[in-house]
Design an enzyme around this catalytic site. Structure first.
Site, short mmCIF file in Angstrom:
data_model
loop_
_atom_site.label_atom_id
_atom_site.label_comp_id
_atom_site.label_asym_id
_atom_site.label_seq_id
_atom_site.Cartn_x
_atom_site.Cartn_y
_atom_site.Cartn_z
NE ARG A 119 -55.48 -72.27 37.58
CZ ARG A 119 -55.37 -72.73 36.34
NH1 ARG A 119 -54.30 -72.45 35.62
NH2 ARG A 119 -56.32 -73.47 35.82
CE LYS A 141 -58.11 -54.81 53.34
NZ LYS A 141 -59.28 -54.13 53.93
CD GLU A 183 -58.82 -43.72 53.21
OE1 GLU A 183 -58.47 -44.03 54.36
OE2 GLU A 183 -59.70 -44.34 52.57
CE LYS A 224 -53.05 -50.25 53.05
NZ LYS A 224 -54.08 -49.91 52.07
CD GLU A 234 -59.02 -55.92 57.07
OE1 GLU A 234 -58.46 -55.35 56.12
OE2 GLU A 234 -60.21 -55.78 57.37
NE ARG A 238 -54.46 -54.63 55.08
CZ ARG A 238 -54.03 -55.00 53.88
NH1 ARG A 238 -53.40 -56.15 53.71
NH2 ARG A 238 -54.23 -54.23 52.82
CG ASN A 242 -60.85 -51.64 58.07
OD1 ASN A 242 -60.46 -51.31 56.95
ND2 ASN A 242 -60.91 -52.90 58.45
CG HIS A 245 -62.70 -47.17 56.34
ND1 HIS A 245 -61.72 -46.37 56.86
CD2 HIS A 245 -62.47 -47.23 54.99
CE1 HIS A 245 -60.92 -45.98 55.88
NE2 HIS A 245 -61.35 -46.48 54.74
CG HIS A 249 -67.71 -48.61 54.26
ND1 HIS A 249 -67.02 -49.66 54.81
CD2 HIS A 249 -66.88 -48.07 53.32
CE1 HIS A 249 -65.82 -49.75 54.24
NE2 HIS A 249 -65.72 -48.79 53.34
CG HIS A 262 -63.48 -44.16 50.45
ND1 HIS A 262 -64.34 -44.95 51.18
CD2 HIS A 262 -62.22 -44.43 50.91
CE1 HIS A 262 -63.63 -45.68 52.03
NE2 HIS A 262 -62.34 -45.39 51.88
#
Ligand SMILES: NC(=O)c1ccc[n+]([C@@H]2O[C@H](COP(=O)([O-])OP(=O)(O)OC[C@H]3O[C@@H](n4cnc5c(N)ncnc54)[C@H](O)[C@@H]3O)[C@@H](O)[C@H]2O)c1
Ligand SMILES: [Zn+2]
Length: 368
Positions: A119, A141, A183, A224, A234, A238, A242, A245, A249, A262
């Site tokens: 956990r 993330k 990025e 960031k 997010e 936040r 993106n 993106h 994607h 990417h």
């Protein structure tokens, strides 16, 4: 080899609990100090990083080094299970820790494994790619991919510390370096001042000059960290991160995952978002699209679908991209909302762009 303490830059990420991102050449050795209290240090890496830098990791206290195959395919549920089993086999328990030593793939997979094991055990990010240093190692993330899409199974699990040792960037393949720069461009557009500074530093960045890299990495992490601190889960702001993106994607999906890095897709996506905003008649600053393009050129990062065709031999059709965007996980009822840059430091989220404007940008960018 100098024995004096390496020059460092520290950025605090004010989440609960807070942590620090250390940026500088030669500081990866400090992972050892962070790992001292752990019953076992499970080092997750990939085979390339293991081959190049495995000896460093084996020197950390009670280290057990586990290398996965390099590449996006390792970000899978099957691999996650294998990693968790390997942690048990290595004798990890609740007082152990994990070090994600590698690029974003290892960081996302390792962060998720650390968040699930018993956990949740602490983990440290020791990024070795530019992309991971400026982006993925910060913010908590974590995810693996599902057959139905990227990053669809994950959790928020913040690292206990991040050590971005810019020395590792010397061996990074050009294409992976470009991906990180994509990025960086995205982050600079969100920030504003960094956009101008990047232009000044472009020749040094192209030579991978260590001091310039440290400055850029620190600046990106600051941007960031500021946004993540205000919106760790997010729910709003936040989403600005993106930028580019939705397009990226779609580009990655249409090209076939893994064929276009990417961050390279992100760089093209940022330009497409600006072009689409302009085509929709929004107040995109005069000359902004052009300055974006020229910055990308100076950094040797592709900034158009045409450049992707030249660089990667992949032809991307506007129809295929539109179709992929309608299926984006952030799309509502087949209609994505976009992050649109109006100029450096002027970025808006949840912008509803009419499809013909997006189509116009895609068509125009193909020809440019
Ligand atoms: N969690 C987040 O917030 C976040 C943000 C952005 C991207 N990501 C994820 O990050 C991943 C991409 O990360 P990446 O671009 O670092 O890719 P990656 O982890 O696949 O690394 C790229 C390649 O570089 C090699 N490599 C790593 N360090 C090296 C070094 N120092 N010298 C030589 N080779 C080296 C790796 O073995 C790999 O082949 C994607 O899965 C993406 O979804 C996550
Ligand atoms: Zn990204």
């Amino acid at each position: 080899v100098s024995t004096s303490a390496p020059q460092r830059r520290i950025v605090a990420v004010q989440v609960d609990p807070p942590y620090s991102v250390h940026v500088g050449a030669g500081l990866v050795g400090e992972v050892a100090r962070r790992a001292e209290g752990w019953s076992r240090t499970f080092v997750l890496t990939d085979a390339n990083v293991e081959r190049l830098f495995g000896d460093i990791a084996r020197g950390w206290p009670s280290a057990f080094v586990h290398a996965v195959a390099p590449g996006e395919d390792s970000k899978s549920f099957a691999m996650l299970e294998r990693v968790l089993d390997a942690m048990v086999a290595a004798g990890c328990d609740r007082s152990s820790g994990l070090v994600a030593f590698g690029g974003g793939v290892v960081g996302d997979l390792g962060g998720l494994a650390a968040g699930l094991f018993h956990r949740g055990i602490p983990f440290v990010q020791a990024p070795t790619t530019l992309l991971a240093m400026v982006d993925s190692s910060v913010g908590g993330k974590t995810a693996v991919n599902l057959a139905s899409g990227k990053n669809l199974a994950g959790i928020f699990h913040q690292p206990a510390e991040v050590y971005a040792d810019t020395r590792f960037l010397a061996t990074l393949p050009d294409d992976e370096y470009r991906s990180g720069l994509g990025e960086v461009i995205k982050t600079a557009v969100i920030d504003g001042p960094l956009f101008a500074r990047l232009g000044e530093l472009a020749p040094d960045i192209a030579r991978r000059e260590p001091e310039a890299l440290a400055e850029v990495a620190e600046a990106c992490v600051r941007v960031k960290a500021r946004i993540v601190a205000r919106d760790p889960f997010e729910q709003g702001e936040r989403k600005l991160l993106n930028l580019g993106h939705t397009f990226a994607h779609a580009i990655e999906h249409a090209a076939g995952y893994g064929r276009i890095p990417h961050g390279v897709a992100v760089a093209v996506g940022v330009v497409l978002a600006a072009e689409s905003g302009r085509a929709a008649g929004l107040a995109v600053e005069a000359g902004f699209v052009e300055s974006l393009r020229s910055l990308a050129r100076e950094l040797d990062v592709p900034a158009s679908l045409d450049a992707l065709r030249h660089g990667y031999g992949i032809e991307l059709h506007p129809d295929a991209l539109l179709w992929a965007m309608a299926r984006d996980k952030k799309a509502r009822a087949g209609h994505p909302l976009y992050v649109v840059p109006f100029g450096p430091g002027a970025v808006e989220r949840d912008v509803d762009l009419p499809e013909p404007s997006v189509m116009a940008a895609l068509g125009q960018l193909r020809r440019s």
